[in-house]
Every structure is written in structure tokens, then in C-alpha cells.
Design a protein around this motif. Structure first.
Motif, PDB file in Angstrom:
ATOM      1  N   GLY A 121       1.311  -1.118   0.286  1.00  0.00           N
ATOM      2  CA  GLY A 121       0.093   0.379   0.306  1.00  0.00           C
ATOM      3  C   GLY A 121       0.979   1.682  -0.056  1.00  0.00           C
ATOM      4  O   GLY A 121       1.844   0.771  -0.275  1.00  0.00           O
ATOM      5  N   ALA A 122       0.633   1.993   0.029  1.00  0.00           N
ATOM      6  CA  ALA A 122       0.897   4.126   0.278  1.00  0.00           C
ATOM      7  C   ALA A 122       2.062   3.620   0.892  1.00  0.00           C
ATOM      8  O   ALA A 122       3.322   4.100   0.555  1.00  0.00           O
ATOM      9  N   THR A 123       1.616   3.707   2.709  1.00  0.00           N
ATOM     10  CA  THR A 123       3.268   3.383   3.537  1.00  0.00           C
ATOM     11  C   THR A 123       4.298   2.270   2.899  1.00  0.00           C
ATOM     12  O   THR A 123       5.438   2.707   3.237  1.00  0.00           O
ATOM     13  N   GLU A 124       3.772   1.408   2.537  1.00  0.00           N
ATOM     14  CA  GLU A 124       4.730   0.260   2.170  1.00  0.00           C
ATOM     15  C   GLU A 124       5.814   0.555   0.863  1.00  0.00           C
ATOM     16  O   GLU A 124       6.708   0.611   0.898  1.00  0.00           O
ATOM     17  N   ASP A 125       4.829   1.258  -0.124  1.00  0.00           N
ATOM     18  CA  ASP A 125       5.784   2.356  -1.428  1.00  0.00           C
ATOM     19  C   ASP A 125       6.863   3.382  -0.500  1.00  0.00           C
ATOM     20  O   ASP A 125       7.766   3.090  -1.341  1.00  0.00           O
ATOM     21  N   GLU A 126       6.196   3.906   0.306  1.00  0.00           N
ATOM     22  CA  GLU A 126       7.362   4.543   0.372  1.00  0.00           C
ATOM     23  C   GLU A 126       8.352   4.512   1.160  1.00  0.00           C
ATOM     24  O   GLU A 126       9.995   4.751   1.245  1.00  0.00           O
ATOM     25  N   THR A 127       8.370   3.129   2.108  1.00  0.00           N
ATOM     26  CA  THR A 127       9.197   2.659   2.534  1.00  0.00           C
ATOM     27  C   THR A 127      10.056   1.704   2.867  1.00  0.00           C
ATOM     28  O   THR A 127      10.996   1.302   3.396  1.00  0.00           O
ATOM     29  N   GLY A 128       9.029   0.863   1.613  1.00  0.00           N
ATOM     30  CA  GLY A 128       9.327  -0.260   0.888  1.00  0.00           C
ATOM     31  C   GLY A 128       9.756  -1.327   2.573  1.00  0.00           C
ATOM     32  O   GLY A 128      10.223  -2.890   1.769  1.00  0.00           O
ATOM     33  N   LEU A 129       8.876  -1.284   3.286  1.00  0.00           N
ATOM     34  CA  LEU A 129       8.688  -2.887   3.773  1.00  0.00           C
ATOM     35  C   LEU A 129       6.988  -3.063   4.110  1.00  0.00           C
ATOM     36  O   LEU A 129       6.029  -1.783   4.174  1.00  0.00           O
ATOM     37  N   PRO A 130       7.189  -4.531   4.316  1.00  0.00           N
ATOM     38  CA  PRO A 130       6.196  -4.810   3.670  1.00  0.00           C
ATOM     39  C   PRO A 130       4.969  -4.687   5.312  1.00  0.00           C
ATOM     40  O   PRO A 130       5.547  -4.696   6.754  1.00  0.00           O
ATOM     41  N   PHE A 131       3.607  -4.384   5.408  1.00  0.00           N
ATOM     42  CA  PHE A 131       2.580  -4.045   6.249  1.00  0.00           C
ATOM     43  C   PHE A 131       3.045  -3.344   7.809  1.00  0.00           C
ATOM     44  O   PHE A 131       3.855  -4.087   8.570  1.00  0.00           O
ATOM     45  N   VAL A 132       3.493  -2.326   7.468  1.00  0.00           N
ATOM     46  CA  VAL A 132       4.157  -1.361   8.429  1.00  0.00           C
ATOM     47  C   VAL A 132       2.429  -0.097   8.790  1.00  0.00           C
ATOM     48  O   VAL A 132       1.495  -0.728   7.477  1.00  0.00           O
ATOM     49  N   GLY A 133       2.343   0.411   9.742  1.00  0.00           N
ATOM     50  CA  GLY A 133       1.152   1.132   8.977  1.00  0.00           C
ATOM     51  C   GLY A 133       0.207   0.540  10.249  1.00  0.00           C
ATOM     52  O   GLY A 133       0.483  -0.432  11.116  1.00  0.00           O
ATOM     53  N   ALA A 134      -1.233   0.734   9.873  1.00  0.00           N
ATOM     54  CA  ALA A 134      -1.759   0.520  11.240  1.00  0.00           C
ATOM     55  C   ALA A 134      -2.565  -1.482  11.462  1.00  0.00           C
ATOM     56  O   ALA A 134      -2.697  -2.006  12.272  1.00  0.00           O
ATOM     57  N   ALA A 135      -2.382  -0.930  10.527  1.00  0.00           N
ATOM     58  CA  ALA A 135      -2.901  -2.917   9.780  1.00  0.00           C
ATOM     59  C   ALA A 135      -1.595  -3.790  10.421  1.00  0.00           C
ATOM     60  O   ALA A 135      -1.885  -4.779  10.727  1.00  0.00           O
ATOM     61  N   GLY A 136      -0.284  -3.099  10.473  1.00  0.00           N
ATOM     62  CA  GLY A 136       0.863  -3.907  10.343  1.00  0.00           C
ATOM     63  C   GLY A 136       1.222  -4.634  12.138  1.00  0.00           C
ATOM     64  O   GLY A 136       1.332  -5.064  12.393  1.00  0.00           O
ATOM     65  N   ASN A 137       0.676  -2.953  12.083  1.00  0.00           N
ATOM     66  CA  ASN A 137       0.544  -3.059  14.014  1.00  0.00           C
ATOM     67  C   ASN A 137      -0.691  -4.232  14.438  1.00  0.00           C
ATOM     68  O   ASN A 137      -0.338  -4.560  15.125  1.00  0.00           O
ATOM     69  N   LEU A 138      -1.326  -3.926  13.507  1.00  0.00           N
ATOM     70  CA  LEU A 138      -2.603  -5.133  14.482  1.00  0.00           C
ATOM     71  C   LEU A 138      -2.224  -6.531  13.926  1.00  0.00           C
ATOM     72  O   LEU A 138      -2.296  -6.880  15.363  1.00  0.00           O
ATOM     73  N   LEU A 139      -1.085  -6.997  13.139  1.00  0.00           N
ATOM     74  CA  LEU A 139      -0.394  -8.103  13.154  1.00  0.00           C
ATOM     75  C   LEU A 139       0.543  -7.825  13.975  1.00  0.00           C
ATOM     76  O   LEU A 139       0.459  -9.622  14.942  1.00  0.00           O
ATOM     77  N   THR A 140       1.297  -7.660  14.236  1.00  0.00           N
ATOM     78  CA  THR A 140       2.359  -7.405  15.387  1.00  0.00           C
ATOM     79  C   THR A 140       1.490  -7.638  16.158  1.00  0.00           C
ATOM     80  O   THR A 140       2.423  -8.839  17.409  1.00  0.00           O
ATOM     81  N   GLN A 141       0.768  -7.274  16.798  1.00  0.00           N
ATOM     82  CA  GLN A 141       0.164  -7.340  17.901  1.00  0.00           C
ATOM     83  C   GLN A 141      -0.261  -8.145  18.091  1.00  0.00           C
ATOM     84  O   GLN A 141      -0.347  -9.461  19.469  1.00  0.00           O
ATOM     85  N   GLU A 142      -1.229  -8.942  17.663  1.00  0.00           N
ATOM     86  CA  GLU A 142      -2.267 -10.458  17.728  1.00  0.00           C
ATOM     87  C   GLU A 142      -0.928 -11.376  17.990  1.00  0.00           C
ATOM     88  O   GLU A 142      -1.209 -12.270  18.617  1.00  0.00           O
ATOM     89  N   LEU A 143      -0.086 -11.122  16.988  1.00  0.00           N
ATOM     90  CA  LEU A 143       1.110 -12.467  16.168  1.00  0.00           C
ATOM     91  C   LEU A 143       1.907 -12.247  17.629  1.00  0.00           C
ATOM     92  O   LEU A 143       2.663 -13.019  18.875  1.00  0.00           O
ATOM     93  N   GLY A 144       1.984 -10.908  18.960  1.00  0.00           N
ATOM     94  CA  GLY A 144       3.044 -10.414  20.009  1.00  0.00           C
ATOM     95  C   GLY A 144       1.849 -11.721  21.184  1.00  0.00           C
ATOM     96  O   GLY A 144       2.241 -12.371  21.657  1.00  0.00           O
ATOM     97  N   LYS A 145       0.210 -12.006  21.003  1.00  0.00           N
ATOM     98  CA  LYS A 145      -0.425 -12.615  21.960  1.00  0.00           C
ATOM     99  C   LYS A 145       0.272 -13.777  22.004  1.00  0.00           C
ATOM    100  O   LYS A 145       0.081 -14.421  23.569  1.00  0.00           O
TER     101      LYS A 145
END
Ligand code: SF4
Length: 233
Positions: free
Chosen positions: A82-106
Motif C-alpha cells: 500500500g501507500a506506506t509500504e511503497d514509501e518505506t519499502g517495508l511490508p505491513f507497516v502502519g495500522a494494519a501491520g501493527n494489528l498483525l504484530t500485536q496479535e502475533l505478540g499475544k
């Protein structure tokens, strides 16, 4: 880097403890194999960074190869940057990425432990669905990536990604939480975290799916401590 080698050795030692006939490599040999894999992944990432096989190559700011552990047993696959990934070159960053990180962290799973990537490596304009010729051009990169990573499990995130991987129309609400297969690798079907953010009523389903995936991952991965029930939602 050192953590990766420790991780590999620990798994081999565990297999020996179980009576499996494994050859326990010297640390130096394991390090050499692991670093050659990283070299190959870096070569592939470099190739993708200058790719112009489809129109998206001239529209991107950055190609998004993917990030994570080159020895990951679990690889997450989304649709496209998406837009943030295109800017940063990193996958699943931003709010959606944070949600995934949070759920995995549990479930005691960090993003450094897994690998996260997309089918398409460049962002479609205005986040439109990838076109068939773009998928045909880019999916071979995903296959080469998986060939190098050699994971035991995959997780497809979202309707479009899963539909593309399975090569058939799907209802994500009907097959979420089920196991399918992609080129012989077990593929778990999960809602996309961005879709969950737009439809918060699906948050519990997303949490349940990640919990089921984490259980399967732990069963196949190693004997890392189970997460205490109190930490689960
Ligand atoms: S989307 Fe894939 S095939 Fe198209 S230019 Fe980017 S890397 Fe190349």
C-alpha cells in the motif's frame, strides 16, 4: 545474525533428543549455509528493486521485497504494497501491520521470527486490485522467494491474496481459518488486518484465526513455551 544460528542449532539438538537421525552441523557450517541463503535472498531483492516486467515498476517509489527471518518456518503473504509500504519499502507497516504484530505478540511470536511479504512487489495505483498480467509477471518472484525461504507453513492474508494463491474465486468469510495448499505448502487462510480495521466487528474472528495459526506453528516449530491462557484474549 547470531540468534539465527543459535535457533537452528537448538532445533537440530531438539530433533536429536527425540531420537531423529539428524546430522548436527558445526556452528561454522550452519553459519555458512544460512549466510549463503541470505546472499541469495539479497540477490533476489536487488533484482526485484530494478524490475520493470510490468507497468507497476515505473509507478513505484520502492519495491517491497519482504522482511523477516530468512529461516522462518512461517511466511505471511499479502496482496500488494500500500501507500506506506511503497514509501518505506517495508511490508505491513502502519495500522494494519501493527494489528498483525500485536496479535502475533499475544502468542509469543515476534515479526523477527517469521517472514512477511506480498504477492506483488510494487504498489498498484490507488491500491486497486492487481491485474492478471501483473500477477503473472510477479508471482514467479514469490515462488523463488519461497524456494529460498523454504517455510513449513504459509498464511494468506485477505481475500484477494488467497484467491490469487489458490487460483479460484473464494469467499474469505467461508474459508477463513481453514488450511489450503500452495505449491505443496500448507496455507492458512486469514482475514487481512486492514479489512479488520475497517470492519471492527471481525476483530474477534481475526484474533481467533491468529490463535489457531499460532497453535499449528508451535506444534510444527519447536518446544518454545506455550503462552499462558491469561495472555490470550
Ligand atoms: S510488480 Fe513485480 S513484476 Fe511488476 S515491476 Fe514490480 S517486481 Fe516487477
Amino acid at each position: 545474525m547470531e540468534n539465527i544460528f543459535v535457533h537452528i542449532r537448538r532445533r537440530l539438538e531438539w530433533m536429536k533428543e527425540l531420537g531423529l537421525n539428524v546430522w548436527l552441523e558445526t556452528t561454522e557450517t550452519a553459519s555458512s549455509d544460512s549466510s549463503s541463503k541470505e546472499v541469495e535472498l539479497k540477490r533476489l531483492a536487488d533484482e526485484i528493486s530494478v524490475c520493470r516486467k510490468c507497468r507497476l515498476g515505473s509507478l513505484r517509489k520502492n519495491a517491497v521485497f519482504g522482511t523477516g527471518n530468512p529461516n522462518a518456518d512461517l511466511v505471511f503473504i499479502g496482496e500488494a504494497p500500500g501507500a506506506t509500504e511503497d514509501e518505506t519499502g517495508l511490508p505491513f507497516v502502519g495500522a494494519a501491520g501493527n494489528l498483525l504484530t500485536q496479535e502475533l505478540g499475544k502468542h509469543g511470536i515476534s515479526r523477527d521470527e517469521v517472514f512477511i511479504c506480498n504477492i506483488l512487489k510494487c504498489r498498484p495505483p490507488n491500491n486497486r486490485d492487481p491485474l492478471p498480467d501483473e500477477i503473472a509477471s510477479c508471482e514467479p518472484y514469490l515462488l523463488r522467494q519461497l524456494d529460498l525461504l523454504n517455510p513449513r507453513l504459509l498464511c494468506g492474508l485477505g481475500r484477494f491474496a488467497v484467491m490469487t494463491l489458490l487460483k479460484r474465486p473464494i469467499s474469505i468469510m467461508k474459508i477463513r481459518g481453514t488450511w489450503q495448499s500452495y505449491h505443496g505448502i500448507p496455507l492458512f487462510v486469514c482475514l487481512h488486518p486492514a479489512a479488520v480495521l475497517h470492519q471492527p466487528q471481525n476483530r474477534q474472528l481475526f484474533s481467533a484465526d491468529i490463535a489457531a495459526l499460532a497453535r499449528a506453528y508451535r506444534e510444527r516449530h519447536d518446544r518454545l513455551p506455550e503462552v499462558k491462557e491469561a495472555n490470550l484474549i
